[in-house]
Write a protein that holds these residues in place. Structure first.
Motif, PDB file in Angstrom:
ATOM      1  N   MET A   1       0.838  -1.205   0.000  1.00  0.00           N
ATOM      2  CA  MET A   1       0.000   0.000   0.000  1.00  0.00           C
ATOM      3  C   MET A   1       0.869   1.250   0.000  1.00  0.00           C
ATOM      4  SD  MET A   1      -3.578  -0.416   1.441  1.00  0.00           S
ATOM      5  CE  MET A   1      -3.490   0.195   3.119  1.00  0.00           C
ATOM      6  N   VAL A  10      -9.957   1.138  -4.922  1.00  0.00           N
ATOM      7  CA  VAL A  10     -11.005   1.155  -3.894  1.00  0.00           C
ATOM      8  C   VAL A  10     -12.220   1.905  -4.412  1.00  0.00           C
ATOM      9  CG1 VAL A  10     -11.654   2.116  -1.656  1.00  0.00           C
ATOM     10  CG2 VAL A  10      -9.512   0.868  -1.890  1.00  0.00           C
ATOM     11  N   ILE A 254     -16.105  -2.044   1.067  1.00  0.00           N
ATOM     12  CA  ILE A 254     -14.904  -2.270   0.269  1.00  0.00           C
ATOM     13  C   ILE A 254     -13.645  -1.950   1.076  1.00  0.00           C
ATOM     14  CG2 ILE A 254     -13.677  -1.605  -1.832  1.00  0.00           C
ATOM     15  CD1 ILE A 254     -16.430  -3.069  -2.168  1.00  0.00           C
ATOM     16  N   GLN A 256     -13.183  -2.151   4.226  1.00  0.00           N
ATOM     17  CA  GLN A 256     -12.842  -3.156   5.235  1.00  0.00           C
ATOM     18  C   GLN A 256     -12.232  -4.395   4.578  1.00  0.00           C
ATOM     19  OE1 GLN A 256     -14.358  -6.163   6.232  1.00  0.00           O
ATOM     20  NE2 GLN A 256     -16.381  -6.204   5.275  1.00  0.00           N
ATOM     21  N   LEU A 257     -12.671  -4.718   3.350  1.00  0.00           N
ATOM     22  CA  LEU A 257     -12.043  -5.845   2.648  1.00  0.00           C
ATOM     23  C   LEU A 257     -10.580  -5.520   2.324  1.00  0.00           C
ATOM     24  CD1 LEU A 257     -14.945  -6.910   0.264  1.00  0.00           C
ATOM     25  CD2 LEU A 257     -14.000  -8.249   2.135  1.00  0.00           C
ATOM     26  N   HIS A 258     -10.341  -4.271   1.894  1.00  0.00           N
ATOM     27  CA  HIS A 258      -8.966  -3.865   1.591  1.00  0.00           C
ATOM     28  C   HIS A 258      -8.108  -3.877   2.843  1.00  0.00           C
ATOM     29  CE1 HIS A 258      -8.276  -2.561  -2.595  1.00  0.00           C
ATOM     30  NE2 HIS A 258      -9.588  -2.664  -2.639  1.00  0.00           N
ATOM     31  N   GLN A 260      -8.422  -5.740   5.420  1.00  0.00           N
ATOM     32  CA  GLN A 260      -8.107  -7.135   5.743  1.00  0.00           C
ATOM     33  C   GLN A 260      -7.010  -7.670   4.842  1.00  0.00           C
ATOM     34  OE1 GLN A 260     -11.004 -10.194   6.332  1.00  0.00           O
ATOM     35  NE2 GLN A 260     -12.640  -8.703   6.359  1.00  0.00           N
ATOM     36  N   ALA A 261      -7.160  -7.411   3.525  1.00  0.00           N
ATOM     37  CA  ALA A 261      -6.190  -7.928   2.572  1.00  0.00           C
ATOM     38  C   ALA A 261      -4.821  -7.307   2.831  1.00  0.00           C
ATOM     39  CB  ALA A 261      -6.655  -7.638   1.146  1.00  0.00           C
ATOM     40  N   ALA A 262      -4.813  -6.060   3.314  1.00  0.00           N
ATOM     41  CA  ALA A 262      -3.550  -5.395   3.605  1.00  0.00           C
ATOM     42  C   ALA A 262      -2.960  -5.877   4.919  1.00  0.00           C
ATOM     43  CB  ALA A 262      -3.757  -3.887   3.655  1.00  0.00           C
ATOM     44  N   GLY A 263      -3.721  -6.719   5.636  1.00  0.00           N
ATOM     45  CA  GLY A 263      -3.200  -7.298   6.866  1.00  0.00           C
ATOM     46  C   GLY A 263      -3.241  -6.348   8.048  1.00  0.00           C
ATOM     47  N   ASP A 265      -4.228  -5.028  11.525  1.00  0.00           N
ATOM     48  CA  ASP A 265      -4.606  -5.830  12.681  1.00  0.00           C
ATOM     49  C   ASP A 265      -5.873  -5.311  13.339  1.00  0.00           C
ATOM     50  OD1 ASP A 265      -2.796  -7.754  12.413  1.00  0.00           O
ATOM     51  OD2 ASP A 265      -1.308  -6.900  13.782  1.00  0.00           O
ATOM     52  N   SER A 268     -11.744  -8.571  11.883  1.00  0.00           N
ATOM     53  CA  SER A 268     -12.589  -8.408  10.700  1.00  0.00           C
ATOM     54  C   SER A 268     -14.059  -8.261  11.074  1.00  0.00           C
ATOM     55  CB  SER A 268     -12.402  -9.587   9.755  1.00  0.00           C
ATOM     56  OG  SER A 268     -12.874 -10.771  10.348  1.00  0.00           O
ATOM     57  N   GLN A 269     -14.440  -8.797  12.234  1.00  0.00           N
ATOM     58  CA  GLN A 269     -15.837  -8.624  12.642  1.00  0.00           C
ATOM     59  C   GLN A 269     -16.151  -7.160  12.872  1.00  0.00           C
ATOM     60  OE1 GLN A 269     -13.756 -10.800  14.108  1.00  0.00           O
ATOM     61  NE2 GLN A 269     -14.769 -12.730  14.583  1.00  0.00           N
ATOM     62  N   SER A 272     -16.498  -5.558   9.557  1.00  0.00           N
ATOM     63  CA  SER A 272     -17.757  -5.914   8.898  1.00  0.00           C
ATOM     64  C   SER A 272     -18.919  -5.152   9.515  1.00  0.00           C
ATOM     65  CB  SER A 272     -18.037  -7.409   9.030  1.00  0.00           C
ATOM     66  OG  SER A 272     -16.961  -8.153   8.563  1.00  0.00           O
TER      67      SER A 272
END
Lengths: 309, 359
Positions: A1, A10, A254, A256-258, A260-263, A265, A268-269, A272
């Motif tokens: 990123m 995004v 979107i 929040q998905l990014h 997560q994918a970016a790791g 910490d 994820s709940q 979401s």
């Protein structure tokens, strides 16, 4: 990123996530402004999605496919109108029935088309403009339905607040007895509003099956019709806010998905949850000022109109 | 009537509808199936429904199979399962992890009805548990994608952080790392088994973050379509999804429940049915792979086949040591392999997976 390169993807993904919500939300807004609550958005979207998909597969003509989806959605809405406006059935129950009916009908119609891929809707490409870094692909690289969604929001806004017809529609929604007493056809106007809502839901569904995920799968709306319904309350029945709400809802999903994918910490709940937390927050903020809600919410929503009374 | 009661109303109507359809035939034994998604999802539920059709074809007019699709996990499913049991079904298959507790609860009230629950870990006298070792498929796939990736980043779309899903991520990571130590696996959790739009969004996010292979533990082919459009590799889930991604799909991990469903139904009919715990892999036919993509080099296909054969004859164990957990502690020592109990409760990532596992 590194840097801001991630922002463009995004935003591009956000636009596809928001567009079906914009269509379904703005259509239902008109329906509700006329004083009718149609909870069948999900069902109308599904029938629109499958009709659009079938038309695109059979004819290869996407313009026709979108028209057919709009038509199918408005036929569903017309059925709803016959039951609630002419036969005076309960709107909430009929709307739920319309969703159930739409789920079943779309599955039946689409049986032969499950697992059939179709080319995605063409995207605009203007040499030079679309190639501009960052803003080029965002502003000049979308498919036709995205541009249409903005145009529809602008048109609805103008119609409601700048035209006489819009004023009449709002009058019908705010006090059907008063509108009736000065000679307007409450039922006729509501039929038109409900059918416009159906047509927009149909196009929103077609966006899913032709552009978002170009395929037909049962229940592919996965609850977006209900989100569109919630958006209208969120937007306190204002067209511009429906647009903003749809983009906010799509955008947070979107992001929040990014994340997560970016790791990142962050659980994820929690991520979401964000879109829903945001909705509740805005609702709380808005409802502090009751007058703002009352100014835009149709007073007669969900009430059955008895012309004789 | 409030908005809150809508989902329950939908559930009730769906059950009532299916019961009406089932009520017409009484002579045959009724076999019920409860699905978490629509039968047309082209993935998980679709394969279970093929199993149901196999039962119907094989046993003909001896049985009448019924199903209820798109049943929400949790309280809604309990009502659906109870309706089925009360309606005289002899054997009921509940085909999603979240149906486990509802199934056991209903089974207690209907001791004469037999139940089969998929992918769970609890049993009772009249409840069997069955699942497939999909991680065996993921392990073979890991050998392929570890070699095919150029960016060394693999994107994985997760549904819910349950052992079943975590096991798949870990098996893939171990295999991919064994052929390419630089591999990183990025996971995006979508909190749903089936939402084509959201699955597609997750695929896009992972690709935007550098992934050039997309795996999924969700049920729709939408991520494969995204992979095809963006020109990256993908692996199909539950059924062959190559028609959605003829160029992108490397292979697919296929679930095949047909044989198990027919055998268990026959056992229920002739009275030999007992509560059992079945966890079948490649060797039982429950797990299979779709035809390999032509773009995969021949030596890589040979490696995949060798791995698969090794798993089948037991000479290769996907979770054999030495490997570390994500936090650096020992996952399994050299010469050791994880036992089934550890696999069934797996709630940690192996080294190579990025991000934190949601608790």
């Amino acid at each position: 990123m590194a840097g801001f390169d991630w922002i463009v993807p995004v935003i591009l993904t956000m636009i596809t996530a928001a567009t079906p919500l914009v269509f379904a939300g703005i259509g239902e807004l008109i329906t509700e402004k006329s004083g009718v609550l149609n909870l069948g958005v999900e069902g109308m979207m599904l029938v629109g999605a499958v009709t659009g998909f079938i038309t695109a597969t059979v004819t290869g003509n996407y313009f026709l496919a979108v028209l057919a989806a709009a038509f199918a959605g408005s036929v569903m809405a017309f059925l709803f109108g016959v039951l609630t406006l002419s036969l005076m059935a309960n709107q909430v129950a009929t709307g739920l029935a319309l969703t159930l009916f739409g789920v079943g009908l779309s599955a039946l119609m689409g049986q032969e088309f499950v697992g059939m891929p179709v080319d995605p809707l063409d995207k605009l490409y203007i040499s030079g403009l679309t190639d501009i870094p960052y803003i080029g692909p965002i502003i000049f690289g979308q498919d036709g339905l995205v541009y249409l969604s903005f145009a529809v929001v602008a048109a609805v806004s103008w119609f409601l607040y700048k035209t006489k017809a819009g004023l009449i529609l709002r009058a019908v929604g705010d006090s059907h007895d008063a509108a009736h007493s000065i000679g307007y056809s409450v039922i006729g106007i509501r039929y038109l509003a409900v059918m416009f809502g159906g047509a927009m839901s149909g196009i929103g569904g077609a966006y899913l099956s032709l552009a978002y995920t170009p395929m037909w799968a049962e229940n592919m709306t996965a609850g977006r019709g209900w989100i569109a319904l919630a958006l209208i309350v969120f937007a306190t029945w204002k067209p511009g806010l429906v647009l903003i709400g749809a983009y906010m809802f799509g955008g947070i999903t979107i992001l929040q998905l990014h994340a997560q994918a970016a790791g990142l910490d962050v659980p994820s709940q929690v991520l979401s949850m964000l879109p829903y937390v945001a909705t509740v927050l805005v609702l709380v903020l808005i409802s502090k000022d009751q007058s703002r809600i009352r100014k835009h919410a149709p007073a007669c929503i969900g009430k059955i109109f008895h012309p004789a009374a | 009537m409030t908005l809150k009661s809508i989902p329950s109303l939908l559930g009730a109507v769906a059950v009532a509808g299916s019961m009406l359809m089932g009520a017409t035939a009484m002579a045959e034994d009724k076999i019920g199936f409860v699905y978490v998604g629509p039968v047309g999802d082209h993935g998980w539920t679709y394969r279970h429904d093929l199993g149901r059709q196999a039962v119907q074809n094989e046993l003909g007019d001896k049985v009448k199979t019924t199903f209820v699709e798109s049943v929400k996990e949790g309280p809604d499913s309990e009502r659906v399962i109870r309706q089925m049991a009360a309606d005289g079904h002899k054997l009921i298959f509940t085909t999603s992890f979240g149906f486990m507790n509802p199934t056991l609860k209903v089974a207690k009230q209907f001791p004469d009805v037999k139940f089969e629950h998929a992918t769970g870990y609890k049993r009772a006298d009249n409840v069997s548990a069955y699942s497939a070792r999909f991680y065996e498929g993921r392990y073979v796939v890991g050998k392929i994608v570890g070699n095919m990736t150029k960016s060394n980043v693999i994107g994985y779309i997760g549904s819910f952080p349950i052992p079943e899903v975590v096991r798949g991520i870990n098996a893939l990571t171990l295999a991919a790392k064994s052929v390419n130590p630089d591999i990183k696996v990025k996971v995006a959790w979508v909190s749903t088994w089936y939402d084509p739009g959201k699955e597609a969004d997750a695929a896009k996010a992972l690709i935007d973050q550098g992934a050039d292979v997309i795996l999924q533990h969700t049920d729709s082919p939408a991520p494969l379509q995204v992979a095809e459009e963006r020109g990256v590799w993908a692996v199909g889930q539950a059924s062959d999804m190559s028609r959605f991604a003829p160029k992108a799909q490397l292979t697919a991990i296929i679930d095949d429940w047909d044989g198990y469903y027919v055998a268990r139904t026959k056992a229920a009919l002739d009275g030999s049915w007992k509560s059992e715990d079945t966890w079948g892999g490649f060797n039982t036919g429950m797990v299979d792979l779709a035809p390999y993509n032509k773009a995969i080099p021949a030596d890589l296909i040979a490696l995949a086949e060798k791995t698969r054969n090794g798993i089948e004859d037991g000479s290769i164990l996907p979770f054999a040591g030495p490997f570390n957990k994500q936090d650096g502690s020992v996952g399994a020592k050299d010469g050791e392999a994880l036992d089934d109990g550890t696999l069934l409760g797996m709630n940690w990532y192996v080294e190579g997976v990025e991000g934190e596992l949601p608790k």
